[in-house]
Design an enzyme around this catalytic site. Structure first.
Site: not given
Ligand code: AMP
Length: 389
Positions: A36, A184, A341, A364
């Site tokens: 940054r 998720k 993220g 964000g």
């Molecule tokens: P996000 O912050 O929603 O982009 O999620 C990132 C996180 O998703 C990372 O810490 C990954 O380890 C997790 N992730 C990705 N694929 C999977 C999966 N198949 N099962 C569990 N966690 C996952």
């Protein structure tokens, strides 16, 4: 999108209020990632060529409108000096040409977008320059209200980010592929609902692909899966159909029994999985499929990893696709933009960051942009331009 830039002003000898995002990660008193800080350097360099005095405005952490030594920015000027190669003072009383003010969020007026606080800030300079895209999703005194009080424009880093995001999503070369992964679906519903209207292919990986597969009747065993999101998945699928966007789901996956690095694993299809298995990455056929789509693409927008990239070798799917995007970008056939993220660390782990066209470090604000939301800090610059015209 029109807004004023540094080149639109005669800045010679002026005092510039520069909004930066110096909310940097710190561990044991050391800045662990200077990205940054580095992103503001081109603007600092440019302002120096124009003999400007610069007063830097930034927030740091969440002191909630109270002075709090834990959130003071006083540690930062020596770091800025090292990264920018120029002396930086602290506070309005310092004598340097470039000074950093104390954490704006020590004053409750900052987050309240308060006019009086914005007036206090505005009285310190001649021109406001916003170089903090990552704070643009907040309507705060130093991102929004201040633009109503003085000539205002985008800094070089803000400009680069807006150009990259516009090229990726608002006026992209087609076909456009969005790659969305991560844990998720519930945290990315707005992202998915907006993207299906804008892109030709929506590639889904990570935990959220399990949820989609489940919604379509596939077994998921112990995989991360939000079973209550079934209706949302089907609704996104319908919207995609209506908009002519093809959703690309995994056709195979990597399954493990024990959730740990280097766990025994096997490639399985979509139709079967043991009750005690969980899927942690996309499989080789899926990778091949997506690589084929990327070869036809002109624009790629990426958010979220394809698997549990923090545990080897389950970073394989993310790495393979990141390398493919990097190679195609380098060869000139693809414009690639990634952010939000964990995406930056996942691509960094793949060794692909350097070759993407643009990597956004705005968490964000990047996500809100790809959700299709208007960002108050960006709208403020556009309105400032309209008023000045
Ligand atoms: P996000 O912050 O929603 O982009 O999620 C990132 C996180 O998703 C990372 O810490 C990954 O380890 C997790 N992730 C990705 N694929 C999977 C999966 N198949 N099962 C569990 N966690 C996952």
């Amino acid at each position: 999108m029109t807004y004023k830039t540094l080149k639109d002003f005669d800045l010679n000898g002026k005092t510039v209020l520069l909004r930066a995002d110096l909310n940097v990660p710190v561990q044991d008193g050391k800045v662990t990632d200077t990205t940054r800080i580095d992103r503001v350097k081109p603007t600092i360099d440019y302002l120096r060529t124009q003999n400007c005095k610069v007063i830097i405005l930034s927030h740091y952490g969440r002191p909630k409108g109270q002075e709090n030594a834990e959130f003071s920015l006083s540690f930062l000027p020596p770091v800025l000096r090292d990264q920018w190669g120029v002396l930086v003072g602290f506070g309005t009383d310092s004598t340097e040409d470039i000074k950093l003010l104390e954490n704006l969020r020590f004053n409750a007026g900052e987050e309240a977008n308060d006019l009086e606080y914005a007036k206090t800030l505005a009285s310190l300079g001649d021109i406001f320059v916003n170089d903090a895209f990552s704070a643009a999703h907040r309507a705060h005194a130093s991102t929004q209200k201040i633009t109503e009080l003085m000539p205002s424009c985008a800094g070089l880093s803000m400009e680069a980010e807006l150009i990259a995001l516009t090229n990726a999503l608002e006026a992209p070369k087609k076909p456009v592929v969005a790659i969305v992964g991560g844990a998720k679906i519930s945290t990315k519903l707005s992202v998915l609902n907006n993207l299906v209207k804008k892109v030709d292919y929506l590639v889904l990986g990570g935990g959220m692909a399990n949820t989609f597969l489940f919604a379509k009747g596939a077994p998921v065993g112990l995989s991360l899966c939000e079973k209550d999101m079934k209706e949302e998945c089907l609704s996104i699928e319908q919207k995609a159909k209506d908009a002519g966007c093809e959703i690309i789901l995994p056709v195979d996956r990597i399954a493990i029994l024990e959730f740990k690095a280097n766990a025994d694993h096997e490639v399985i299809g979509i139709d079967t999985i043991a009750d005690d298995q969980e899927s942690v990455d996309i499989g080789p056929e899926t990778i091949k499929n997506i690589e084929g789509i990327l070869e036809q693409a002109k624009t790629v927008l990426w958010n979220g990893p394809m698997g549990v990239f923090e545990m080897k070798p389950f970073d394989n799917g993310t790495n393979a696709l990141a390398k493919k995007v990097a190679t195609l970008t380098k060869s000139g056939s693809l414009l690639s933009v990634a952010g939000g993220g964990d995406t930056v660390s996942a691509l960094d782990n793949a060794g692909a960051v350097e070759d993407f066209s643009y990597i956004s470090t705005a968490g964000g604000a990047f996500l809100e942009w790809i959700e299709g939301k208007e960002l108050p800090g960006v709208i403020a610059l556009q309105n400032a331009k309209a008023k000045a015209a």
